[in-house]
Structures are given as C-alpha cells and as structure tokens.
Design a protein around this motif. Structure first.
Motif, PDB file in Angstrom:
ATOM      1  N   SER A  36       0.655  -1.118  -0.133  1.00 29.12           N
ATOM      2  CA  SER A  36       0.056  -0.011  -0.198  1.00 29.12           C
ATOM      3  C   SER A  36       0.812   1.363   0.002  1.00 29.12           C
ATOM      4  CB  SER A  36      -0.968  -0.029   1.222  1.00 29.12           C
ATOM      5  OG  SER A  36      -1.850  -0.929   1.270  1.00 29.12           O
ATOM      6  N   ARG A  40       2.273   7.872   6.438  1.00 29.61           N
ATOM      7  CA  ARG A  40       2.680   7.773   7.805  1.00 29.61           C
ATOM      8  C   ARG A  40       4.207   7.745   7.771  1.00 29.61           C
ATOM      9  NH1 ARG A  40       4.740   3.212   9.200  1.00 29.61           N
ATOM     10  NH2 ARG A  40       3.566   1.194   9.526  1.00 29.61           N
ATOM     11  N   ARG A  43       8.561   3.247  10.086  1.00 28.18           N
ATOM     12  CA  ARG A  43       9.076   2.865  11.542  1.00 28.18           C
ATOM     13  C   ARG A  43      10.178   2.140  11.115  1.00 28.18           C
ATOM     14  NH1 ARG A  43       3.685  -0.731  12.120  1.00 28.18           N
ATOM     15  NH2 ARG A  43       2.227   1.004  12.754  1.00 28.18           N
ATOM     16  N   TYR A  52       5.476  -0.772   2.868  1.00 29.19           N
ATOM     17  CA  TYR A  52       4.712   0.473   1.957  1.00 29.19           C
ATOM     18  C   TYR A  52       5.457   1.220   1.019  1.00 29.19           C
ATOM     19  CZ  TYR A  52       1.315   0.324   6.063  1.00 29.19           C
ATOM     20  OH  TYR A  52       0.109   0.152   6.800  1.00 29.19           O
ATOM     21  N   GLU A  71      -8.663   1.726  -3.734  1.00 28.16           N
ATOM     22  CA  GLU A  71      -9.716   2.348  -2.591  1.00 28.16           C
ATOM     23  C   GLU A  71      -8.198   3.128  -1.674  1.00 28.16           C
ATOM     24  OE1 GLU A  71      -8.839   1.408   0.760  1.00 28.16           O
ATOM     25  OE2 GLU A  71      -7.223   0.115   0.289  1.00 28.16           O
ATOM     26  N   TYR A  80      -3.966   6.271   3.617  1.00 25.02           N
ATOM     27  CA  TYR A  80      -3.579   4.886   3.284  1.00 25.02           C
ATOM     28  C   TYR A  80      -4.325   4.261   1.993  1.00 25.02           C
ATOM     29  CZ  TYR A  80      -1.692   4.099   8.181  1.00 25.02           C
ATOM     30  OH  TYR A  80      -0.999   4.549   9.270  1.00 25.02           O
ATOM     31  N   GLY A  81      -3.550   3.654   0.957  1.00 21.87           N
ATOM     32  CA  GLY A  81      -4.393   3.373  -0.092  1.00 21.87           C
ATOM     33  C   GLY A  81      -3.654   2.430  -1.095  1.00 21.87           C
ATOM     34  N   ASP A 100      -3.494  -6.092   3.387  1.00 23.53           N
ATOM     35  CA  ASP A 100      -3.446  -5.698   4.793  1.00 23.53           C
ATOM     36  C   ASP A 100      -4.080  -4.261   5.014  1.00 23.53           C
ATOM     37  OD1 ASP A 100      -2.909  -4.277   7.361  1.00 23.53           O
ATOM     38  OD2 ASP A 100      -0.857  -5.429   7.590  1.00 23.53           O
ATOM     39  N   ASP A 102      -7.513  -1.691   6.478  1.00 17.98           N
ATOM     40  CA  ASP A 102      -8.482  -1.540   7.473  1.00 17.98           C
ATOM     41  C   ASP A 102      -9.952  -2.021   7.334  1.00 17.98           C
ATOM     42  OD1 ASP A 102      -9.354   0.610   5.820  1.00 17.98           O
ATOM     43  OD2 ASP A 102     -10.284   1.586   7.619  1.00 17.98           O
ATOM     44  N   ARG A 148      -5.341   4.874  18.163  1.00 17.79           N
ATOM     45  CA  ARG A 148      -5.484   3.487  17.725  1.00 17.79           C
ATOM     46  C   ARG A 148      -6.456   2.715  18.414  1.00 17.79           C
ATOM     47  NH1 ARG A 148      -1.378   1.477  13.925  1.00 17.79           N
ATOM     48  NH2 ARG A 148      -0.571   3.485  12.970  1.00 17.79           N
TER      49      ARG A 148
HETATM   50  P1  5GP Z   1      -0.450   0.663  10.179  1.00 18.78           P
HETATM   51  O1  5GP Z   1      -0.052   2.279  10.610  1.00 18.78           O
HETATM   52  O2  5GP Z   1      -0.288   0.014  11.616  1.00 18.78           O
HETATM   53  O3  5GP Z   1       0.712   0.255   9.290  1.00 18.78           O
HETATM   54  O4  5GP Z   1      -1.512   0.865   9.700  1.00 18.78           O
HETATM   55  C1  5GP Z   1      -2.651   1.474  10.097  1.00 18.78           C
HETATM   56  C2  5GP Z   1      -4.022   0.760   9.526  1.00 18.78           C
HETATM   57  O5  5GP Z   1      -3.948   1.054   8.049  1.00 18.78           O
HETATM   58  C3  5GP Z   1      -4.202  -0.640   9.590  1.00 18.78           C
HETATM   59  O6  5GP Z   1      -5.525  -1.071   9.897  1.00 18.78           O
HETATM   60  C4  5GP Z   1      -3.791  -1.305   8.131  1.00 18.78           C
HETATM   61  O7  5GP Z   1      -4.587  -2.405   7.864  1.00 18.78           O
HETATM   62  C5  5GP Z   1      -4.483  -0.012   7.331  1.00 18.78           C
HETATM   63  N1  5GP Z   1      -3.967   0.121   6.146  1.00 18.78           N
HETATM   64  C6  5GP Z   1      -2.564  -0.267   5.416  1.00 18.78           C
HETATM   65  N2  5GP Z   1      -2.766  -0.096   4.081  1.00 18.78           N
HETATM   66  C7  5GP Z   1      -4.129   0.330   3.896  1.00 18.78           C
HETATM   67  C8  5GP Z   1      -4.540   0.471   2.472  1.00 18.78           C
HETATM   68  O8  5GP Z   1      -3.987   0.403   1.556  1.00 18.78           O
HETATM   69  N3  5GP Z   1      -5.973   0.924   2.451  1.00 18.78           N
HETATM   70  C9  5GP Z   1      -6.709   0.836   3.681  1.00 18.78           C
HETATM   71  N4  5GP Z   1      -7.794   1.088   3.724  1.00 18.78           N
HETATM   72  N5  5GP Z   1      -5.916   0.769   4.744  1.00 18.78           N
HETATM   73  C10 5GP Z   1      -4.624   0.354   4.919  1.00 18.78           C
END
Ligand code: 5GP
Ligand code: ADP
Length: 187
Positions: A36, A40, A43, A52, A71, A80-81, A100, A102, A148
């Motif tokens: 994706s 953010r 890390r 990512y 999406e 996030y997309g 992975d 949301d 979160r």
């Molecule tokens: P994190 O910051 O912990 O990596 O991700 C935060 C949230 O963003 C998690 O629920 C993860 O599944 C969601 N996320 C990561 N990539 C995407 C994406 O491409 N699209 C959407 N809709 N959510 C995402």
C-alpha cells in the motif's frame, strides 16, 4: 490455485495482521503482498517498497487526483491506499494477493471485486490484551496509541461483514485457524 484471489486481512491496529500475513506468505510463496501507499512516518525496520510506499501528502493526493487508487482511507490522520497497478500486476502474473487494510478498505475491495475477495477479520482476545500488545510493540507515541485504541472499538463492530473471523489469542492456534480457512479456499 485459489478460488478467491484477493485475500484480505483486517483487524484493529495491533490485532495481528502483519504477523499472520507473514506466516501465510511463508506457507504459500505464490501469494503476493499488496504494498500500500501511506503518508505515515516509516517505522524502524520498515522498507520502502516492501512494507509500504511511503509518500508525502502531496504525492498521495496527486495519485488520488489521477485515479490511481482502487481504494484509500484517511486513518489516524494519514492516508493509506491500495494502488490499482499493484492489483493488476499480481493478477496479470497469475498470483493471489494478500491485503493488510483497515475494515473500510476491506469493504471497498469487496465492492470492487465482489466475486474474487475473501475477507478475513482478525480479532484479539480482549481490548486489554490489544492494548498490551500495542504498548509492547512500542511503535506509537502514547497519543497515537490512544487514537488507535479508540478506533479499535469502532472497527470491532465490522466483524459480521467478513467471511470469516479468526481469534488471535494463542498465536499457533490463530496460525492453524488461518491455514484451515485458506485451505478451504484452494481450488
Ligand atoms: P499501520 O500504520 O499500523 O501500518 O496501519 C494502520 C491501518 O491502516 C491498519 O488498519 C492497516 O491495515 C491499514 N492500511 C494499511 N494499508 C492500507 C490501505 O492500502 N488501505 C486501507 N484502507 N487501509 C490500509
Ligand atoms: P497489526 O499488523 O494488526 O497492527 P501486528 O502483527 O503488528 O498487528 O501485532 C501487534 C503486536 O502484537 C506485535 O508486536 C506482534 O508481535 C504481537 N502479537 C501478534 N499476535 C500475538 C499473539 N497471538 N500473542 C502475543 N503477541 C502477539
């Protein structure tokens, strides 16, 4: 080899998506991870292009304007997309894809690919345990962690929209349950 080629893992943050996704990809190397885009901060240990594509807000918004996302969502103050190109690339090479995303992203993927998505919801044994795991992971500031956890309450309500839900209490049991569900999806 899979009946449904788009395998989607969703859970509240800290629910265990990354852990289960990594396990699944060691079992089935023909499953490719959908990388994706996010705005953010990276890390420690994360790799651009593997975990990512880390973009600036401007870069992300340009891709939105160009219609490049299948999406996208705004989560915890960041974008996030999923790129359309990421899905196309893997499907064209005959592989299945693991997402992975949301809970809202999962619903969007189902809407875009109604016959080809398997939606799996991962949930923790309790809210307190979720909090402990996030605290132990130590990837967020106390404020970010609070955001979160607040969102987690809302996300847990999406469980019923998924094809299967997997309890992530004892990790090995969650691995076995996931494997079981994936085997049912073998053609
Ligand atoms: P994190 O910051 O912990 O990596 O991700 C935060 C949230 O963003 C998690 O629920 C993860 O599944 C969601 N996320 C990561 N990539 C995407 C994406 O491409 N699209 C959407 N809709 N959510 C995402
Ligand atoms: P997500 O990708 O959904 O945010 P992670 O896979 O990063 O969640 O898991 C959150 C934290 O909890 C990680 O530090 C991970 O090692 C740990 N964890 C995951 N599953 C379990 C489990 N069953 N028991 C204990 N700790 C776990």
């Amino acid at each position: 080899m899979f009946k449904k080629k788009l395998i989607v893992l969703s859970s509240p943050s800290g629910g265990g998506k990354s852990t289960l996704a990594n396990y699944l990809m060691t079992l089935y190397p023909e499953i490719r991870f959908s990388v994706s885009c996010t705005t953010r901060k990276i890390r420690e240990g994360e790799v651009h292009g593997k975990d990512y594509f880390f973009l600036t807000k401007e870069e992300f918004e340009e891709k939105v304007a160009n219609g490049e996302f299948a999406e996208y969502e705004q989560i915890f103050g960041n974008y996030y997309g999923t790129l359309k190109s990421e899905i196309k690339k893997h499907l064209n090479s005959g592989n299945s894809i693991l997402f992975d995303v949301d809970v809202k992203g999962a619903v969007s993927l189902r809407r875009n690919f109604p016959d080809d998505t398997l939606l799996l919801f991962i949930y923790p044994p309790s809210f307190e345990e979720l909090q402990r795991r996030l605290e132990k992971r130590s990837t967020e500031s106390p404020e970010e962690l609070y955001t979160r956890l607040e969102r987690a309450k809302e996300e847990l309500e999406y469980k019923e929209l998924f094809d299967h839900s997997i309890l992530n209490d004892v990790l090995q049991t969650a691995f076995n349950d996931l494997e079981e569900v994936i085997k049912e999806n073998l053609s």
